[in-house]
Design a protein around this motif. Structure first.
Motif, short mmCIF file in Angstrom:
data_model
loop_
_atom_site.label_atom_id
_atom_site.label_comp_id
_atom_site.label_asym_id
_atom_site.label_seq_id
_atom_site.Cartn_x
_atom_site.Cartn_y
_atom_site.Cartn_z
N THR A 199 2.01 9.49 -5.29
CA THR A 199 2.41 10.82 -4.84
C THR A 199 3.53 11.39 -5.72
O THR A 199 3.47 12.55 -6.14
CB THR A 199 2.89 10.76 -3.38
OG1 THR A 199 1.80 10.29 -2.56
CG2 THR A 199 3.34 12.11 -2.89
N GLU A 225 -9.31 5.25 -6.75
CA GLU A 225 -9.27 5.12 -5.29
C GLU A 225 -10.23 4.02 -4.82
O GLU A 225 -9.95 3.32 -3.85
CB GLU A 225 -9.65 6.45 -4.64
CG GLU A 225 -9.57 6.47 -3.14
CD GLU A 225 -8.19 6.76 -2.62
OE1 GLU A 225 -7.93 6.37 -1.46
OE2 GLU A 225 -7.39 7.37 -3.34
N ALA A 285 1.13 4.28 -2.64
CA ALA A 285 1.00 5.67 -2.21
C ALA A 285 2.21 6.49 -2.64
O ALA A 285 2.07 7.63 -3.10
CB ALA A 285 0.81 5.73 -0.69
N VAL A 344 -3.07 13.95 -2.50
CA VAL A 344 -3.79 13.60 -1.27
C VAL A 344 -4.44 12.22 -1.42
O VAL A 344 -4.38 11.39 -0.50
CB VAL A 344 -4.84 14.67 -0.93
CG1 VAL A 344 -5.71 14.24 0.24
CG2 VAL A 344 -4.16 15.99 -0.64
N MET A 345 -5.06 11.97 -2.57
CA MET A 345 -5.73 10.68 -2.77
C MET A 345 -4.72 9.53 -2.76
O MET A 345 -5.02 8.45 -2.26
CB MET A 345 -6.52 10.71 -4.07
CG MET A 345 -7.71 11.62 -4.01
SD MET A 345 -8.68 11.62 -5.50
CE MET A 345 -9.63 10.13 -5.28
N GLY A 379 -1.94 9.52 -1.03
CA GLY A 379 -1.50 9.37 0.35
C GLY A 379 -2.46 8.55 1.20
O GLY A 379 -2.04 7.87 2.15
N VAL A 380 -3.72 8.59 0.87
CA VAL A 380 -4.72 7.83 1.63
C VAL A 380 -4.50 6.32 1.48
O VAL A 380 -4.82 5.54 2.38
CB VAL A 380 -6.14 8.23 1.17
CG1 VAL A 380 -7.21 7.34 1.75
CG2 VAL A 380 -6.41 9.68 1.54
N LEU A 381 -3.90 5.90 0.38
CA LEU A 381 -3.69 4.47 0.15
C LEU A 381 -2.81 3.85 1.23
O LEU A 381 -3.02 2.70 1.62
CB LEU A 381 -3.05 4.26 -1.23
CG LEU A 381 -3.85 4.77 -2.42
CD1 LEU A 381 -3.05 4.59 -3.70
CD2 LEU A 381 -5.19 4.09 -2.50
N ILE A 396 -2.77 4.65 4.30
CA ILE A 396 -3.60 4.49 5.51
C ILE A 396 -4.38 3.18 5.44
O ILE A 396 -4.55 2.51 6.46
CB ILE A 396 -4.53 5.71 5.67
CG1 ILE A 396 -3.70 6.97 5.89
CG2 ILE A 396 -5.50 5.50 6.82
CD1 ILE A 396 -4.48 8.25 5.87
N TYR A 397 -4.85 2.82 4.25
CA TYR A 397 -5.58 1.55 4.10
C TYR A 397 -4.69 0.38 4.52
O TYR A 397 -5.13 -0.53 5.22
CB TYR A 397 -6.05 1.35 2.67
CG TYR A 397 -7.10 2.32 2.17
CD1 TYR A 397 -7.81 3.13 3.04
CD2 TYR A 397 -7.37 2.42 0.82
CE1 TYR A 397 -8.77 4.01 2.57
CE2 TYR A 397 -8.34 3.29 0.34
CZ TYR A 397 -9.03 4.09 1.22
OH TYR A 397 -9.97 4.95 0.75
N SER A 406 0.83 -1.21 0.00
CA SER A 406 0.00 0.00 0.00
C SER A 406 0.87 1.26 0.00
O SER A 406 0.57 2.22 -0.71
CB SER A 406 -0.93 0.02 1.21
OG SER A 406 -1.92 -0.95 1.09
N CYS A 407 1.93 1.24 0.78
CA CYS A 407 2.81 2.41 0.81
C CYS A 407 3.59 2.56 -0.49
O CYS A 407 3.90 3.69 -0.89
CB CYS A 407 3.75 2.33 2.01
SG CYS A 407 2.91 2.66 3.56
#
Length: 164
Positions: free
Chosen positions: A33, A141, A29, A59-60, A62-64, A66-67, A25-26
């Motif tokens: 980004t 997303e 992200a 921003v969208m 970056g949310v990945l 967090i998942y 996921s990171c």
């Protein structure tokens, strides 16, 4: 004598699932980004007044991450073989949960990065494209959100292999 209950190799698969969720996921992200950030920087040279409006893909993306963090925490809190038996079924459930969320986040990050890069550059030339870019980003997303939902469902299956 050990007080370990269950299969001794099972936690390896569970922790691997937690790591896979976060790492993949990171990676998505970070790619999203970086790729869309390059587009924002390039577009900012031509139209600096649109930079803040064009931060949406960053921003969208970056949310990945967090998942992946959510699934990694859910998995890691479910691994406690001294409190409750932890079998291979549980480890595989956690591994599949982490892979589902992580790989969905990776693919969504790639999509967000590519669309974000091209979208913000196109938006600088034709402002009417902004809504279309946002819709495409939302659908990208949603792919990661599907992975998060499936990951939560799969991780909830851990502990249901045997009646203790």
């Amino acid at each position: 004598m050990s007080s370990f209950a269950g299969d001794e190799t099972a936690p390896f698969f569970g922790f691997l699932g937690a790591a896979a969720a976060l790492v993949f996921s990171c990676m998505g992200a970070a790619y999203g980004t970086a790729k869309s950030g390059v587009g924002v920087a390039s577009m900012g040279v031509m139209r600096p007044e649109l930079v803040m409006k064009s931060i949406v893909p960053v921003v969208m993306a970056g949310v990945l991450g967090i998942y992946g963090l959510i699934i990694a925490v859910i998995i890691s809190t479910g691994i406690n073989p001294k409190a409750k038996s932890y079998y291979l079924f549980d480890g595989y459930a956690h591994l599949s949960s982490g892979l589902a969320c992580g790989l969905a986040g990776l693919s969504a990050g790639m999509a967000i990065g590519i669309v974000g890069d091209a979208g913000v550059r196109a938006n600088a030339q034709q402002p009417k494209l902004f809504v279309g870019m946002i819709l495409i980003l939302i659908f990208a997303e949603a792919l990661a959100l599907y992975g998060l939902i499936v990951g939560i469902i799969l991780s909830s299956r851990a502990g249901q292999s045997r009646a203790d």
